[in-house]
Scaffold this motif. Structure first.
Motif, short mmCIF file in Angstrom:
data_model
loop_
_atom_site.label_atom_id
_atom_site.label_comp_id
_atom_site.label_asym_id
_atom_site.label_seq_id
_atom_site.Cartn_x
_atom_site.Cartn_y
_atom_site.Cartn_z
N LEU A 33 0.87 -1.17 0.00
CA LEU A 33 0.00 0.00 0.00
C LEU A 33 0.91 1.21 0.00
O LEU A 33 1.88 1.26 0.76
CB LEU A 33 -0.89 0.01 1.24
CG LEU A 33 -1.84 -1.17 1.43
CD1 LEU A 33 -2.71 -0.96 2.67
CD2 LEU A 33 -2.71 -1.39 0.21
N ARG A 34 0.59 2.17 -0.85
CA ARG A 34 1.43 3.37 -0.95
C ARG A 34 0.56 4.61 -0.88
O ARG A 34 -0.44 4.72 -1.58
CB ARG A 34 2.23 3.36 -2.26
CG ARG A 34 3.11 4.59 -2.46
CD ARG A 34 3.94 4.47 -3.74
NE ARG A 34 4.86 3.33 -3.64
CZ ARG A 34 5.51 2.81 -4.67
NH1 ARG A 34 5.31 3.29 -5.89
NH2 ARG A 34 6.32 1.78 -4.49
N TRP A 35 0.97 5.54 -0.04
CA TRP A 35 0.23 6.78 0.13
C TRP A 35 1.00 7.95 -0.48
O TRP A 35 2.22 8.06 -0.33
CB TRP A 35 -0.01 7.06 1.61
CG TRP A 35 -0.98 6.12 2.26
CD1 TRP A 35 -2.32 6.32 2.43
CD2 TRP A 35 -0.70 4.83 2.82
NE1 TRP A 35 -2.89 5.24 3.06
CE2 TRP A 35 -1.91 4.30 3.32
CE3 TRP A 35 0.46 4.06 2.94
CZ2 TRP A 35 -2.00 3.06 3.93
CZ3 TRP A 35 0.38 2.82 3.54
CH2 TRP A 35 -0.83 2.33 4.03
N ASP A 36 0.27 8.82 -1.19
CA ASP A 36 0.80 10.09 -1.72
C ASP A 36 1.93 9.89 -2.73
O ASP A 36 2.71 10.80 -2.98
CB ASP A 36 1.30 10.99 -0.58
CG ASP A 36 0.22 11.24 0.46
OD1 ASP A 36 -0.91 11.59 0.06
OD2 ASP A 36 0.50 11.07 1.66
N GLY A 37 2.03 8.70 -3.31
CA GLY A 37 3.11 8.44 -4.24
C GLY A 37 4.47 8.37 -3.58
O GLY A 37 5.51 8.37 -4.26
N ASN A 38 4.50 8.27 -2.27
CA ASN A 38 5.73 8.32 -1.49
C ASN A 38 6.20 6.91 -1.16
O ASN A 38 5.57 6.20 -0.38
CB ASN A 38 5.49 9.12 -0.20
CG ASN A 38 6.75 9.32 0.61
OD1 ASN A 38 7.81 8.76 0.30
ND2 ASN A 38 6.64 10.12 1.65
N GLY A 70 -16.64 9.02 1.79
CA GLY A 70 -16.33 8.09 2.86
C GLY A 70 -15.11 8.51 3.66
O GLY A 70 -14.58 9.61 3.51
N PRO A 71 -14.61 7.61 4.51
CA PRO A 71 -13.51 7.95 5.42
C PRO A 71 -12.11 7.79 4.83
O PRO A 71 -11.13 8.05 5.50
CB PRO A 71 -13.72 6.97 6.57
CG PRO A 71 -14.30 5.76 5.90
CD PRO A 71 -15.18 6.28 4.81
N LEU A 72 -12.02 7.34 3.57
CA LEU A 72 -10.73 7.09 2.92
C LEU A 72 -10.44 8.20 1.92
O LEU A 72 -11.34 8.72 1.27
CB LEU A 72 -10.77 5.75 2.20
CG LEU A 72 -9.49 5.24 1.52
CD1 LEU A 72 -8.47 4.81 2.57
CD2 LEU A 72 -9.81 4.09 0.58
N LEU A 73 -9.17 8.56 1.79
CA LEU A 73 -8.75 9.50 0.74
C LEU A 73 -8.15 8.71 -0.43
O LEU A 73 -7.42 7.74 -0.20
CB LEU A 73 -7.71 10.48 1.26
CG LEU A 73 -8.22 11.70 2.04
CD1 LEU A 73 -7.03 12.49 2.60
CD2 LEU A 73 -9.07 12.59 1.15
N PRO A 74 -8.44 9.13 -1.67
CA PRO A 74 -7.85 8.43 -2.82
C PRO A 74 -6.39 8.80 -3.07
O PRO A 74 -5.92 8.75 -4.19
CB PRO A 74 -8.75 8.89 -3.98
CG PRO A 74 -9.23 10.24 -3.57
CD PRO A 74 -9.40 10.16 -2.08
N SER A 75 -5.70 9.15 -1.99
CA SER A 75 -4.25 9.34 -2.07
C SER A 75 -3.53 8.00 -1.95
O SER A 75 -2.31 7.92 -2.09
CB SER A 75 -3.77 10.28 -0.97
OG SER A 75 -4.16 9.81 0.31
N LEU A 76 -4.30 6.95 -1.68
CA LEU A 76 -3.77 5.59 -1.59
C LEU A 76 -3.81 4.94 -2.96
O LEU A 76 -4.81 5.03 -3.67
CB LEU A 76 -4.62 4.79 -0.61
CG LEU A 76 -4.26 3.32 -0.40
CD1 LEU A 76 -2.87 3.17 0.19
CD2 LEU A 76 -5.28 2.66 0.50
N GLU A 77 -2.71 4.33 -3.35
CA GLU A 77 -2.63 3.67 -4.66
C GLU A 77 -2.48 2.17 -4.51
O GLU A 77 -1.94 1.66 -3.53
CB GLU A 77 -1.43 4.18 -5.46
CG GLU A 77 -1.61 5.57 -6.03
CD GLU A 77 -0.42 5.99 -6.87
OE1 GLU A 77 -0.27 5.48 -8.01
OE2 GLU A 77 0.38 6.81 -6.39
N VAL A 78 -2.98 1.48 -5.54
CA VAL A 78 -2.75 0.05 -5.69
C VAL A 78 -1.61 -0.06 -6.70
O VAL A 78 -1.81 0.18 -7.86
CB VAL A 78 -3.97 -0.65 -6.29
CG1 VAL A 78 -3.73 -2.13 -6.37
CG2 VAL A 78 -5.20 -0.32 -5.52
#
Length: 453
Positions: free
Chosen positions: A322-327, A406-414
């Motif tokens: 799981l990766r957040w913000d492309g980081n 919802g409670p999730l931000l689409p800053s999370l990538e698959v």
């Protein structure tokens, strides 16, 4: 900077041998969960898909998150678009420019899908939604959602509670007509029965009267038909009007409701890959309906059909992340195979590997038990699922839930690492990402142009 240099700057390549890569953790994954009454929406984020065709047009170019002095109201709102208007915030993805910063550069990529598609049918109907899509309810310790709210009960584990603690309301059974969504079913049968591989109502006995997701696309990965291999704008057939629960598309000068994704204009290569190497690919989800996904290739000069994409399935390499913000420093790695989240038996094409969506929805009142999230969610996030429809604040959940309100931000990538076969002829190809849902009768698809050397 050339295309290849630009790509490698963010999505590094591996030139290890296939044997060495097998033991290298280099694949990442993201997903989102579902909002009551809406369809799943998701799209490939990298390589950039043809389906992002509207992303360089206003109002998408005018949208940004979070809100600031120049982005207010609809121009910074993360929305679920159902009426073909103000859809600019519906398919947001990470801007790769800092924490929680989002862009609408993917246009309406998450509105290209096939609706009304079930295992056991030769064609989709573009209309029918799943037998279990919002038409049933579950009980927690004998209480429905209203009673849970009234008594201010907090469910300590809304994802995978002990067996028997969360059950289907018996009054829901008469309304569940579990069957393929067509008048004349074919011999194909569901092949995914293991609770580990399922994503919703996971404690129901496979094939029982309570297993109302039995004929959903994910229950036989790759078997259900599609309207178009690269998705249909709005999930409908050409000529069908806007449907409910997100079966719509905001018409623009470049695409309109009912357009076929396989006919979208060819792009310059969005990735340059070498045979015998592995590369990262990614997707971001907005509304989550579980299930799982796969990546496949087809020669760019051939018909972009399911038949041709099935000829070149790509294998996954290493762990998931799981990766957040492309980081990359945020990567959370896990092993889908060890968790029983990979499926390669009973798939189409035969032997192709699919991976389960790793983001549970938390919407227990409709989906029942799901599975535990990969990350440790906050108390605010967990308690929010007990208070539906008053969920936790957006961003309080990191790896569960959904982002359209919802409670999730689409800053999370698959992000997945896939192996490019060493025997593949060099040339121009189209990469297909296919997501077979479980909690709805829908299949999402994105298609991107890549060059194989």
């Amino acid at each position: 900077m050339c295309i290849r240099d630009s790509i490698n700057a963010e999505y590094g390549e591996s030139t290890l041998s296939p044997m060495a890569i097998t033991n290298t953790p280099c694949f990442c994954l993201m997903l989102l969960a579902s909002l009551d009454g809406v369809m799943g929406h998701a799209a490939m984020a990298h390589p950039r898909p043809r389906n992002a065709i509207d992303g360089s047009l206003p109002p998408w170019t005018n949208w940004s998150y979070p809100c600031d002095a120049t982005h207010q109201g609809d121009m910074c709102a993360i929305t679920f678009c159902e009426d073909g208007h103000n859809c600019q915030g519906s398919c947001a993805i990470s801007a790769h420019d800092g924490p929680d910063k989002l862009t609408a550069s993917n246009g309406q990529a998450c509105y290209w899908f096939s609706n009304g598609c079930t295992v056991g049918c030769d064609a989709c109907d573009g209309t029918t939604n799943h037998v279990g899509h919002g038409s049933q309810q579950f009980l927690y310790q004998g209480m429905n959602q209203s009673a849970v709210n009234a008594h201010k009960v907090i469910i300590s584990n809304p994802f995978s509670p002990p067996a028997g603690e969360m059950i289907l309301d018996p009054s829901s059974l008469p309304g569940l007509h579990i069957r393929p969504g067509c008048l004349h079913p074919n011999p194909n049968k569901p092949t995914v029965c293991s609770s580990n591989q399922r994503t919703a109502n996971t404690q129901a006995e496979c094939g029982s009267p309570e297993d109302f997701y039995y004929y959903s696309p994910w229950r036989a990965p790759g078997s259900a038909p599609v309207i178009d291999a690269c998705g249909s704008a709005g999930g409908r057939f050409p000529g069908q009007a806007t449907g409910g629960a997100g079966a719509q598309y905001q018409n623009t000068s470049r695409a309109k409701q009912g357009d076929q994704g396989s006919a979208l204009p060819k792009m310059e290569p969005q990735a340059v890959w070498k045979r015998g190497s592995s590369y990262e690919v990614s997707w971001t989800v907005a509304a989550n309906h579980g299930g799982g996904y796969a990546y496949r290739l087809a020669p760019a000069d051939q018909l972009l059909s399911e038949e041709n994409f099935r000829k070149i399935p790509l294998g996954f390499v290493g762990d998931s992340k799981l990766r957040w913000d492309g980081n990359r420093s945020s990567d959370l790695m896990f092993d889908p195979k060890a968790r029983g989240w990979e499926v390669s038996e009973g798939t189409v094409p035969a032997g192709s590997t699919w991976r389960k969506n790793p983001i549970p929805s938390g919407l227990w009142q409709r989906e029942g038990p799901t599975f535990d999230p990969v990350c440790q969610e906050s108390r605010e996030c967990i308690e929010g699922y007990s208070r539906f429809p008053t969920l936790a604040t957006q961003g309080s959940c990191k790896c569960s839930g959904f982002s359209n309100g919802g409670p999730l931000l689409p800053s999370l990538e698959v992000v997945d690492s896939v192996m490019i076969p060493s025997s593949l002829p060099a040339g121009a190809y189209v990469l297909q990402w296919r997501w077979d849902c479980e909690e709805s009768d829908q299949i999402w698809a994105s298609c991107s142009d890549v060059l194989v050397q």
